[in-house]
Design a protein around this motif. Structure first.
Motif, mmCIF file in Angstrom:
data_model
loop_
_atom_site.group_PDB
_atom_site.id
_atom_site.type_symbol
_atom_site.label_atom_id
_atom_site.label_comp_id
_atom_site.label_asym_id
_atom_site.label_seq_id
_atom_site.Cartn_x
_atom_site.Cartn_y
_atom_site.Cartn_z
ATOM 1 N N SER A 24 0.840 -1.199 0.000
ATOM 2 C CA SER A 24 0.000 0.000 0.000
ATOM 3 C C SER A 24 0.874 1.247 0.000
ATOM 4 N N ASN A 25 0.402 2.286 -0.699
ATOM 5 C CA ASN A 25 1.114 3.562 -0.741
ATOM 6 C C ASN A 25 0.559 4.580 0.248
ATOM 7 N N HIS A 26 -0.410 4.193 1.059
ATOM 8 C CA HIS A 26 -1.014 5.103 2.024
ATOM 9 C C HIS A 26 -0.256 5.044 3.348
ATOM 10 N N PRO A 27 0.392 6.132 3.740
ATOM 11 C CA PRO A 27 1.195 6.128 4.975
ATOM 12 C C PRO A 27 0.382 5.779 6.219
ATOM 13 N N GLU A 28 -0.901 6.185 6.242
ATOM 14 C CA GLU A 28 -1.710 5.949 7.437
ATOM 15 C C GLU A 28 -2.017 4.471 7.656
ATOM 16 N N LEU A 29 -1.820 3.655 6.615
ATOM 17 C CA LEU A 29 -2.108 2.219 6.732
ATOM 18 C C LEU A 29 -0.892 1.387 7.127
ATOM 19 N N GLN A 30 0.285 1.993 7.133
ATOM 20 C CA GLN A 30 1.507 1.207 7.332
ATOM 21 C C GLN A 30 1.560 0.530 8.697
ATOM 22 N N ASN A 31 1.212 1.270 9.749
ATOM 23 C CA ASN A 31 1.243 0.676 11.092
ATOM 24 C C ASN A 31 0.209 -0.436 11.229
ATOM 25 N N PHE A 37 0.141 -8.090 9.679
ATOM 26 C CA PHE A 37 0.987 -9.133 9.111
ATOM 27 C C PHE A 37 1.945 -9.719 10.139
ATOM 28 N N CYS A 38 2.257 -8.936 11.145
ATOM 29 C CA CYS A 38 3.044 -9.475 12.255
ATOM 30 C C CYS A 38 2.231 -10.550 12.984
ATOM 31 N N LEU A 39 0.932 -10.282 13.124
ATOM 32 C CA LEU A 39 0.039 -11.249 13.759
ATOM 33 C C LEU A 39 -0.100 -12.504 12.894
ATOM 34 N N ILE A 40 -0.228 -12.313 11.580
ATOM 35 C CA ILE A 40 -0.330 -13.447 10.666
ATOM 36 C C ILE A 40 0.933 -14.302 10.733
ATOM 37 N N TYR A 41 2.085 -13.651 10.750
ATOM 38 C CA TYR A 41 3.358 -14.379 10.810
ATOM 39 C C TYR A 41 3.480 -15.147 12.129
ATOM 40 N N THR A 42 3.011 -14.521 13.221
ATOM 41 C CA THR A 42 3.037 -15.192 14.535
ATOM 42 C C THR A 42 2.157 -16.431 14.516
ATOM 43 N N PHE A 43 0.958 -16.315 13.922
ATOM 44 C CA PHE A 43 0.068 -17.471 13.804
ATOM 45 C C PHE A 43 0.701 -18.563 12.938
ATOM 46 N N THR A 44 1.411 -18.148 11.889
ATOM 47 C CA THR A 44 2.057 -19.119 11.002
ATOM 48 C C THR A 44 3.111 -19.924 11.753
ATOM 49 N N ILE A 45 3.988 -19.215 12.462
ATOM 50 C CA ILE A 45 5.056 -19.888 13.209
ATOM 51 C C ILE A 45 4.472 -20.753 14.317
ATOM 52 N N THR A 46 3.531 -20.186 15.081
ATOM 53 C CA THR A 46 2.946 -20.908 16.213
ATOM 54 C C THR A 46 2.185 -22.143 15.752
ATOM 55 N N SER A 80 9.140 -17.213 6.173
ATOM 56 C CA SER A 80 10.244 -16.498 6.813
ATOM 57 C C SER A 80 11.136 -15.784 5.810
ATOM 58 N N ILE A 81 11.124 -16.212 4.560
ATOM 59 C CA ILE A 81 11.913 -15.539 3.529
ATOM 60 C C ILE A 81 11.245 -14.229 3.111
ATOM 61 N N VAL A 82 9.913 -14.196 3.106
ATOM 62 C CA VAL A 82 9.174 -13.042 2.584
ATOM 63 C C VAL A 82 8.760 -12.054 3.672
ATOM 64 N N VAL A 83 8.195 -12.544 4.778
ATOM 65 C CA VAL A 83 7.527 -11.667 5.751
ATOM 66 C C VAL A 83 8.462 -10.708 6.485
ATOM 67 N N PRO A 84 9.620 -11.134 7.015
ATOM 68 C CA PRO A 84 10.465 -10.182 7.757
ATOM 69 C C PRO A 84 10.818 -8.925 6.976
ATOM 70 N N ASN A 89 9.762 -3.025 5.692
ATOM 71 C CA ASN A 89 9.291 -2.016 4.734
ATOM 72 C C ASN A 89 8.098 -1.231 5.261
ATOM 73 N N PHE A 90 7.237 -1.871 6.063
ATOM 74 C CA PHE A 90 6.086 -1.174 6.625
ATOM 75 C C PHE A 90 6.519 -0.039 7.544
ATOM 76 N N LEU A 91 7.652 -0.199 8.213
ATOM 77 C CA LEU A 91 8.127 0.807 9.164
ATOM 78 C C LEU A 91 9.127 1.771 8.544
ATOM 79 N N SER A 92 9.444 1.566 7.275
ATOM 80 C CA SER A 92 10.438 2.406 6.614
ATOM 81 C C SER A 92 9.756 3.429 5.707
ATOM 82 N N GLU A 93 10.225 4.681 5.778
ATOM 83 C CA GLU A 93 9.669 5.726 4.918
ATOM 84 C C GLU A 93 10.123 5.539 3.474
ATOM 85 N N GLU A 94 11.376 5.146 3.288
ATOM 86 C CA GLU A 94 11.899 4.886 1.954
ATOM 87 C C GLU A 94 12.067 3.383 1.772
#
Length: 329
Positions: A24-31, A37-46, A80-84, A89-94
């Motif tokens: 997404s290109n909308h800054p307000e959606l990044q967090n 997706f952090c939650l999805i990744y946690t569910f995947t690992i768990t 684990s190859i894709v999500v991290p 990128n979600f937390l990075s401005e550039e």
């Protein structure tokens, strides 16, 4: 001169970095996307970890659960190859990534594609396992012995790396002249081919041939196996027997349907060479969501897995020896 460019290859100006558009290109959606997706990744690992713990139970040392443990490993490795990198990128401005960084990620994507290819072969092997169990029950232990199962998994890995290594290595060595925006959340091969300033017809043709071999080839094995299974089930005299037999492979059928439907739709559009928003959504579903769903699909209606997990957890959490109920294979 722009920092993202470097002079080389005759009159062409080669790129030294790319820009990833992300989901997404909308800054307000990044967090929000980061936490989702952090939650999805946690569910995947768990989910995959719990499923792996459950299926190492001594009473579940059967070929089906051996293949499921390998599938859990493939799911965790692929995600684990894709999500991290996505989370960063979600937390990075550039969302810039250097040419070297993109090439490095591409070599990691070699592992990703090999794991994905291996999953196709592995799902086909699981279909063959269900075919032998239902259609040839008297020969099951003879055919699906530990040695054969190990060799089958090893062959899946070897063939996957053999098939996917050449095109990925060739893509990583291509020159790129611009533009430098990749409409994806990782260095997608179809978009890199589009940005290359050399003719890529050979690589595209090679990848198309490989897709023809891998996807329809493994799907054919799966369809034939389940065709024989359905015929065998229909010839069973009792309805309760038919229902019980079908329930043993229903979870695998769900995974096969989800896995192949997303894969065929995504990779059947090679002529468009990527670049659409739907490609990113399908890639995310193929590389992350299915890996999260697999352990829950297999354990949702499987009382053996639930009891094994409960017994294994009880053994680890209590200091005394746990005497649980025997799990019937």
């Amino acid at each position: 001169m722009n920092q993202s460019e470097r002079p080389e290859l005759g009159n062409h100006t080669l790129l030294t970095e790319f820009v990833l558009s992300g989901l997404s290109n909308h800054p307000e959606l990044q967090n929000l996307l980061f936490f989702t997706f952090c939650l999805i990744y946690t569910f995947t690992i768990t989910g995959n970890l719990l499923f792996f713990i459950a299926t190492v139970h001594p009473n579940l040392h059967m070929p089906m659960y051996f293949f499921l443990r390998v599938l859990s490993f493939l799911d965790v490795s692929t995600a684990s190859i894709v999500v991290p990198k996505m989370l960063v990128n979600f937390l990075s401005e550039e969302r810039r990534i250097s040419y070297v960084g993109c090439a490095t990620q591409l070599y990691f994507m070699l592992l990703f594609f090999c794991l994905g290819t291996c999953t196709f072969f592995h799902v086909a092997a699981m279909s063959f396992d269900r075919y032998v169990a239902i259609c040839r029950p008297l020969h099951y232990t003879t055919i699906m012995n530990n040695r054969f199962c190990f060799q089958l998994v090893l062959a899946c890995w070897a063939v996957s790396f053999l098939l996917m290594s050449p095109p990925i290595i060739m893509i990583a060595q291509l020159p790129f002249c611009g533009p430098n925006v990749l409409n994806h959340f990782y260095c997608d091969t179809s978009q890199l081919l589009q940005l290359s300033c050399t003719d890529t017809w050979f690589i595209e043709g090679l990848m198309f041939i490989l897709l023809i071999i891998i996807v329809p080839g493994t799907l054919t094995i799966t369809v034939i196996s389940y065709g024989c299974i359905i015929i065998t089930i229909l010839h069973m005299p009792s309805s309760s027997g038919r229902k019980k037999t079908f329930s043993t492979c229903s979870a695998h059928l769900v995974v096969v349907t989800v896995f192949y439907s997303t894969s065929i739709y995504r990779y059947n559009r090679t002529a468009q060479r990527g670049g659409q928003g739907s490609d990113k959504v399908l890639s995310f579903f193929f590389s992350v969501v299915t890996q999260m769903l697999n352990p829950y699909i297999y354990s949702l209606r499987n009382n053996q897995v639930k009891r094994a997990l409960k017994e294994s957890m009880s053994k680890n959490l209590t200091p005394h020896t746990y005497a649980g109920n025997t799990i019937q294979p």
